[in-house]
Write a protein that holds these residues in place. Structure first.
Motif, short mmCIF file in Angstrom:
data_model
loop_
_atom_site.label_atom_id
_atom_site.label_comp_id
_atom_site.label_asym_id
_atom_site.label_seq_id
_atom_site.Cartn_x
_atom_site.Cartn_y
_atom_site.Cartn_z
N HIS A 60 0.83 -1.20 -0.04
CA HIS A 60 -0.04 -0.04 0.14
C HIS A 60 0.76 1.04 -0.13
O HIS A 60 1.71 1.39 0.96
N ASP A 72 2.84 3.35 2.47
CA ASP A 72 1.53 4.56 2.53
C ASP A 72 2.28 5.94 2.59
O ASP A 72 2.06 6.96 3.29
N HIS A 94 1.47 5.37 -2.00
CA HIS A 94 0.87 6.67 -2.81
C HIS A 94 1.99 7.35 -3.22
O HIS A 94 2.68 8.09 -2.82
N HIS A 116 -4.78 -0.15 6.69
CA HIS A 116 -4.75 -0.06 7.93
C HIS A 116 -5.49 -0.87 8.79
O HIS A 116 -5.06 -1.56 9.40
N HIS A 149 -9.35 2.42 1.90
CA HIS A 149 -8.83 2.63 3.20
C HIS A 149 -9.88 2.24 4.22
O HIS A 149 -10.91 2.83 4.17
ZN LIG Z 1 -2.98 5.12 2.27
#
Ligand SMILES: [Zn+2]
Length: 482
Positions: free
Chosen positions: A118, A347, A120, A296, A266
């Protein structure tokens, strides 16, 4: 030794070509062409394009396959690995391959590359932003304003940020990343995917979409034209589970099923998101199932953990991000007990120390710190398996990556324990988790090609990439703060 000699001859030839071009620019056409051919043939002997690579004499190979090595980590001492094109051909002692390019791994550790489940990647452009905010404050300060078309990231800026993150990931030994893209505009998406493609990483692009028919059409177009033709690329659809976005979530859940890909959301990262009625909207969207990935998964009740297990929903744990944003600590032992699959993620911009070694230490340390139990799940070996093995499994990619099993993709890293932060040799598997840093990652192979070689990133000028990212970040910072 063969490898070292070949590498240095290649560098000499490349330098000669550059000199001729520079000094005799009016009359060098023929000479330059001849030398270019020499450089080209030389490159066929380097790990980037060689058909076979023999990684020889590793002190320790952690295969993560108990059928190949011993114990739960599948360990073999003093052994070799033979790569044939993009695959692992053999793992064992005294392997012979006369035509192979040889990489001397004496005194080194070899293991599968990490799977970052995960991320970005554009968020390298907002490193350091919103440093004293929780998730909600950070999103309001550093991310959501960029949905305003007046200050949205351009294709060039998206490329710059993502390309920088790809270098950071390769540097730390990540070989597969899942990029949950905010997909601010179709142009942004193009820059984002182009940077991922140029990086050489194996990647999954998760496209954040809405119920708008234009959004759905672009998602289909992007998958068909930019992802499907790339053998190192895979696709996911991204959304957000909250009551106010129910229509978008349902549309994306349906689209993911239509395309046969996973839906990535998420999931209860911040305590305030308990008001979003997350599980009822996921149920209404018919999204609960083994193709749902939840990043998460922190603020879960016992009943919700059972629901996740019942539907085989998978969780991506991002411990450094959770610490940075004061998000709380995931209930990892309970998730394990219930049988929920959990992998590790970086993340993006909420993780200002984006390396997998730090991530493993944080995952381990958080559970110990809140439980006061050093033996609580997960143990050191569990966390070492979490990124490569558990990450590959929950992405349904374990048939191709995640262990050094002959026949799988040649995605692996060579760790040099002979550095001041890692030496001496006491219990190396433990030291990877407790002492490892990106500086110890000496080689990174993806599809059998070296993207990091002898500690240096291959085929890219990192200074140029950082310069472009700096330019983009300066513009964004100005627009976010004014
Ligand atoms: Zn994220």
């Amino acid at each position: 030794m063969q490898a070292v000699n070949l590498d240095s001859s290649c560098k000499r030839l490349e330098r000669i070509e550059i000199m001729f071009r520079y000094q005799h620019c009016h009359s060098v056409v023929v000479v330059s062409l001849i030398l270019s051919v020499l450089v080209g043939s030389c490159n066929t002997l380097t790990p980037q394009v060689s058909s076979k690579v023999l990684i020889r004499g590793a002190a320790l190979i952690i295969t993560m396959d108990s059928q190949v090595g011993t114990g739960e980590l599948g360990v073999i001492e003093h052994a070799d690995i033979l790569l044939d094109r993009d695959k692992i051909a053999k793992v064992g002692k005294n392997l012979q391959a006369s035509s192979a390019h040889v990489v001397d791994a004496t005194g080194k550790i070899v293991m599968p590359g990490f799977v970052d489940g995960h991320n970005h990647l554009w968020q390298s452009l907002i490193r350091g932003c919103g440093a004293d905010k929780n998730l909600i404050g950070w999103l309001d300060t550093c991310v959501f304003p960029l949905f305003n078309p007046d200050i949205a990231l351009t294709e060039t800026e998206a490329y710059a940020g993502v390309r920088l993150s790809t270098l950071d990931l390769i540097n730390t030994g990540v070989t597969t990343t899942v990029d949950w893209s905010h997909a601010f505009t179709p142009q942004f998406v193009r820059g984002n995917i182009r940077a991922l493609g140029d990086s050489g990483l194996r990647f999954v692009f998760a496209y954040l979409g809405t119920a708008d028919p234009a959004s759905i059409a672009d998602i289909k177009l992007v998958k068909q034209t930019l992802i499907d033709p790339n053998p190192r690329a895979a696709f996911q659809v991204a959304s957000h589970p909250s009551e106010s976005l129910q229509a978008d979530l349902t549309a994306m859940s349906n689209l993911a099923k239509e395309l046969g890909v996973k839906l990535h959301v998420h999931l209860l990262e911040n305590i305030a998101q308990r008001e979003d009625k997350v599980f009822s909207v996921l149920r209404d969207a018919n999204a609960l199932g083994s193709d749902l990935l939840g990043a998460h998964g922190i603020h879960l009740t016992d009943q919700e953990i059972n629901t996740l297990a019942e539907h085989d929903v998978r969780i991506l744990h991002n411990p450094l991000s959770n610490m940075r944003l004061a998000s709380e600590v995931i209930r990892l032992p309970e998730l394990k007990q219930a049988g929920v699959q959990v992998g590790l993620g970086i993340d993006g911009g909420t993780n200002d120390a984006s390396d997998m070694f730090n991530d493993m230490r944080a995952a381990l340390g958080l559970q110990r710190a809140i439980s006061l139990q050093p033996g609580i799940f997960h143990r050191v070996a569990d966390v070492l398996r979490m990124a490569p093995v558990d990450g590959a499994k929950l992405l349904d990619m374990f048939d191709r990556i995640g262990s050094l099993t002959p026949g799988k993709k040649a995605d692996l890293i060579i760790i040099n324990p002979g550095k001041v932060n890692f030496a001496p040799s006491f219990e190396w598997a433990n030291q990877i988790v407790f002492n490892g840093q990106p500086v110890n990652v000496e080689w990174v192979f993806i599809d059998g090609k070296a993207l990091k070689r002898k500690g240096e990133l291959v085929g890219v000028n990192a200074e140029t990439v950082m310069e472009a990212a700096h330019k983009a970040a300066s513009r964004i910072r100005h627009d976010l703060l004014h």
